[in-house]
Structure formats: structure tokens, C-alpha cells
Design a protein around this motif. Structure first.
Motif, PDB file in Angstrom:
ATOM      1  N   SER A 127      -6.561  10.065   2.624  1.00 32.59           N
ATOM      2  CA  SER A 127      -6.673   9.725   4.044  1.00 32.59           C
ATOM      3  C   SER A 127      -7.249  10.894   4.837  1.00 32.59           C
ATOM      4  CB  SER A 127      -5.302   9.341   4.599  1.00 32.59           C
ATOM      5  OG  SER A 127      -4.836   8.151   4.013  1.00 32.59           O
ATOM      6  N   THR A 134      -3.617   1.317   5.302  1.00 33.38           N
ATOM      7  CA  THR A 134      -3.428   1.312   3.859  1.00 33.38           C
ATOM      8  C   THR A 134      -4.299   0.227   3.239  1.00 33.38           C
ATOM      9  OG1 THR A 134      -1.763   1.254   2.087  1.00 33.38           O
ATOM     10  CG2 THR A 134      -1.494  -0.334   3.861  1.00 33.38           C
ATOM     11  N   GLY A 152       0.808  -1.211   0.000  1.00 36.85           N
ATOM     12  CA  GLY A 152       0.000   0.000   0.000  1.00 36.85           C
ATOM     13  C   GLY A 152       0.842   1.262   0.000  1.00 36.85           C
ATOM     14  N   PHE A 153       1.900   1.273   0.817  1.00 37.93           N
ATOM     15  CA  PHE A 153       2.744   2.464   0.891  1.00 37.93           C
ATOM     16  C   PHE A 153       3.562   2.658  -0.370  1.00 37.93           C
ATOM     17  CE2 PHE A 153       2.544   1.717   5.676  1.00 37.93           C
ATOM     18  CZ  PHE A 153       1.528   2.643   5.840  1.00 37.93           C
ATOM     19  N   PRO A 170       1.070   4.821  -3.312  1.00 31.43           N
ATOM     20  CA  PRO A 170       0.231   5.816  -2.633  1.00 31.43           C
ATOM     21  C   PRO A 170      -0.804   6.409  -3.573  1.00 31.43           C
ATOM     22  CG  PRO A 170       2.353   6.762  -3.200  1.00 31.43           C
ATOM     23  CD  PRO A 170       2.450   5.300  -3.533  1.00 31.43           C
ATOM     24  N   GLN A 176     -11.056   1.830   3.920  1.00 32.19           N
ATOM     25  CA  GLN A 176     -10.478   2.792   4.852  1.00 32.19           C
ATOM     26  C   GLN A 176     -11.516   3.287   5.857  1.00 32.19           C
ATOM     27  OE1 GLN A 176      -7.211   4.098   5.264  1.00 32.19           O
ATOM     28  NE2 GLN A 176      -6.746   2.270   4.086  1.00 32.19           N
TER      29      GLN A 176
END
Length: 275
Positions: free
Chosen positions: A254, A214, A151-152, A155, A225
Motif C-alpha cells: 500500500s 483492500t 482482504g484484511f 494481507p 489499488q
């Protein structure tokens, strides 16, 4: 939600606890290593290992201004490890700090937003169809970190991009350290039975720190999320927390999700770096 300097000091203090605990665990994991934690102006200068997200100066500015000699010593410690000094400075901290750091050659490289919401009322329940959120134990750590790393590494393009990237092994070390020493809880999200996302949370001093979340790219835009956020808020409320906080990149998805869930922007941290 209004954020006073007293509240900001409380939240920065909780974050400082996390960094100190994680860095101490890293030192225990690497006996004879070169880690350190040094108190400074109510915050901490920490080094866990090269490239770690715990390598930073944070939480300072609510208990006076450091002396130049203190900063000389700290900068020397980072220089010995060939690591830039990264300062996370809340805009509600003592204004003299900004002048102090810029006068010493620190560069402004980015910002991050700290958002919060009270937990006096019961958070709304979010249960999208096909989505399951559950705790994740140590037997699933490799799976959890794989999802986090994926996930990171991919982005969202919305908002301001982060200036940082962390290799999987370094990210895994930091997560193990803060889980063991600081009591961070991990969660997995499943979509139609397939692992789709992950998140974490830490509770201290009545504050629920939402320490990361994530979603795998293939599962985005399906409410994961929001479900991860709602689940952690419900657990925080049940644990007696009066406030939850989350740190996001400015203008990011986010941040948008957090504000939709009742979070307000409390303050911004300037990220200052000296090579």
C-alpha cells in the motif's frame, strides 16, 4: 511534500474527528453501553466496544502534555473494560510525550506511516482494462464488508505486518458507525464484472482521508489499488480538497502504491500499548 508540525496537527485533528464521531455513533447504537470519548492534549481517548479499531488514544501531542492524573483516569477507564491502552503517537508531537508514556510502562509494539500529497494539480487518471470503480451504497454494505474482511484477513506479505486483527462483526460495526456519523464514503472495484476490491474515503477541513482499501487475493496485481486510489483522488480534488492522506504499514505494498501515485512520507506514528 514537507510536513510541518502545523500540518501534522491539522491531519491528526481530522483523524481525531473521525474517532470521536465513530465512537459517539457506537454509543448511540449501544444505549447503556460502556463507551467513552475523553479529550486529552488536543487528541482523544476513545472506547467504542471491545475489540473495535476505534479503541485508542490518538491525535494528542500538539496542544500540551497531559497531567499524570489525566492519564491515571484514562488508564482506569480502559482497565475497567479489560482493554489495553493503545496510544498512536506522531513523531512530530511534543517529544515529552514519548518519555511520559515509556516512563509509565507503555511498550512500543509497531509503527504506521502517514503519507500525503497535494491536490493542486489534477491527479492522473488510472483505468486498467476490465476494471470499474464505483460508489457503493448501503444496499451493498454486507458485500462491501465481506470484501474488506477477506482482504484484511489475507494481507500482503511485503513490509511490516500489522499488530492488529479485527473480527468481521466488529469491523462491520465500526464501518457502519463512521459511515453514519463521520461521512465516510465507500467504493467497490469490479474486475471483468466480478467484485474484486473495496475502499473508503472521508473529507474534512480540506483533507481527503483515504480510510482504507483492500483487494481480494485472487484479483491482486491487476491495478485495482491504483485505480481505487486515482478515483478517490479525483473526487477529492473535485470536492475542493488541497491534500490527501493515507495511513499504511511501513514498507507495505500500500505504501509503495501510494508513493507511485505521488504521495510522500509525512510522519510516522509509534504504536504504544499498556496492558
Amino acid at each position: 511534500m514537507f510536513c510541518s508540525t502545523e500540518l501534522a496537527a491539522r491531519l491528526e485533528g481530522v483523524d481525531t474527528e473521525l474517532i470521536i464521531a465513530g465512537s459517539a455513533a457506537a454509543a448511540a447504537r449501544r444505549p447503556g453501553g460502556d463507551g467513552f470519548t475523553i479529550p486529552i492534549a488536543g487528541g482523544v481517548a476513545a472506547f467504542a466496544e471491545e475489540g473495535s479499531p476505534l479503541d485508542k488514544v490518538a491525535g494528542l501531542g500538539f496542544a500540551g502534555v497531559p497531567e499524570p492524573a489525566e492519564l491515571d483516569a484514562i488508564e482506569a477507564r480502559y482497565a475497567e473494560r479489560k482493554t489495553p491502552v493503545q496510544v498512536e503517537l506522531a513523531h512530530l508531537a511534543d517529544p515529552a510525550l514519548a518519555e511520559l508514556f515509556t516512563g509509565r510502562g507503555y511498550r512500543l509494539v509497531n509503527f504506521e506511516n502517514v503519507l500525503g500529497r497535494t491536490l493542486h494539480d489534477d491527479p492522473a487518471t488510472v483505468r486498467p482494462a476490465g476494471i470499474e470503480i464505483r460508489p457503493s451504497d448501503d444496499s451493498e454494505f454486507d458485500l462491501w464488508i465481506d470484501i474488506a474482511a477477506e482482504g484484511f484477513a489475507n494481507p500482503d506479505t511485503q513490509g511490516v505486518a500489522s499488530h492488529e486483527e479485527f473480527p468481521r462483526d466488529i469491523l462491520a460495526n465500526a464501518m457502519r458507525d463512521i459511515t453514519a456519523a463521520a461521512g465516510v464514503q465507500r467504493f467497490l472495484a469490479l474486475r471483468d464484472g466480478e467484485t474484486a476490491g473495496c475502499a473508503s474515503m472521508r473529507i474534512s477541513r480540506g483533507v481527503a482521508q483515504l480510510t482504507g482499501a483492500t483487494t481480494r487475493p485472487a484479483h491482486r496485481r491487476h491495478g485495482i489499488q491504483s485505480a481505487l486510489l486515482a478515483t478517490r483522488l479525483g473526487l477529492a480534488k473535485a470536492a475542493g480538497c488541497d491534500i490527501a492522506v493515507i495511513t499504511t504499514q511501513p514498507g507495505s505494498k500500500s505504501q509503495q502504491n501510494a508513493q507511485r501515485s505521488g504521495f510522500d512520507l509525512l510522519y510516522t506514528r509509534a504504536i504504544l500499548v499498556k496492558d
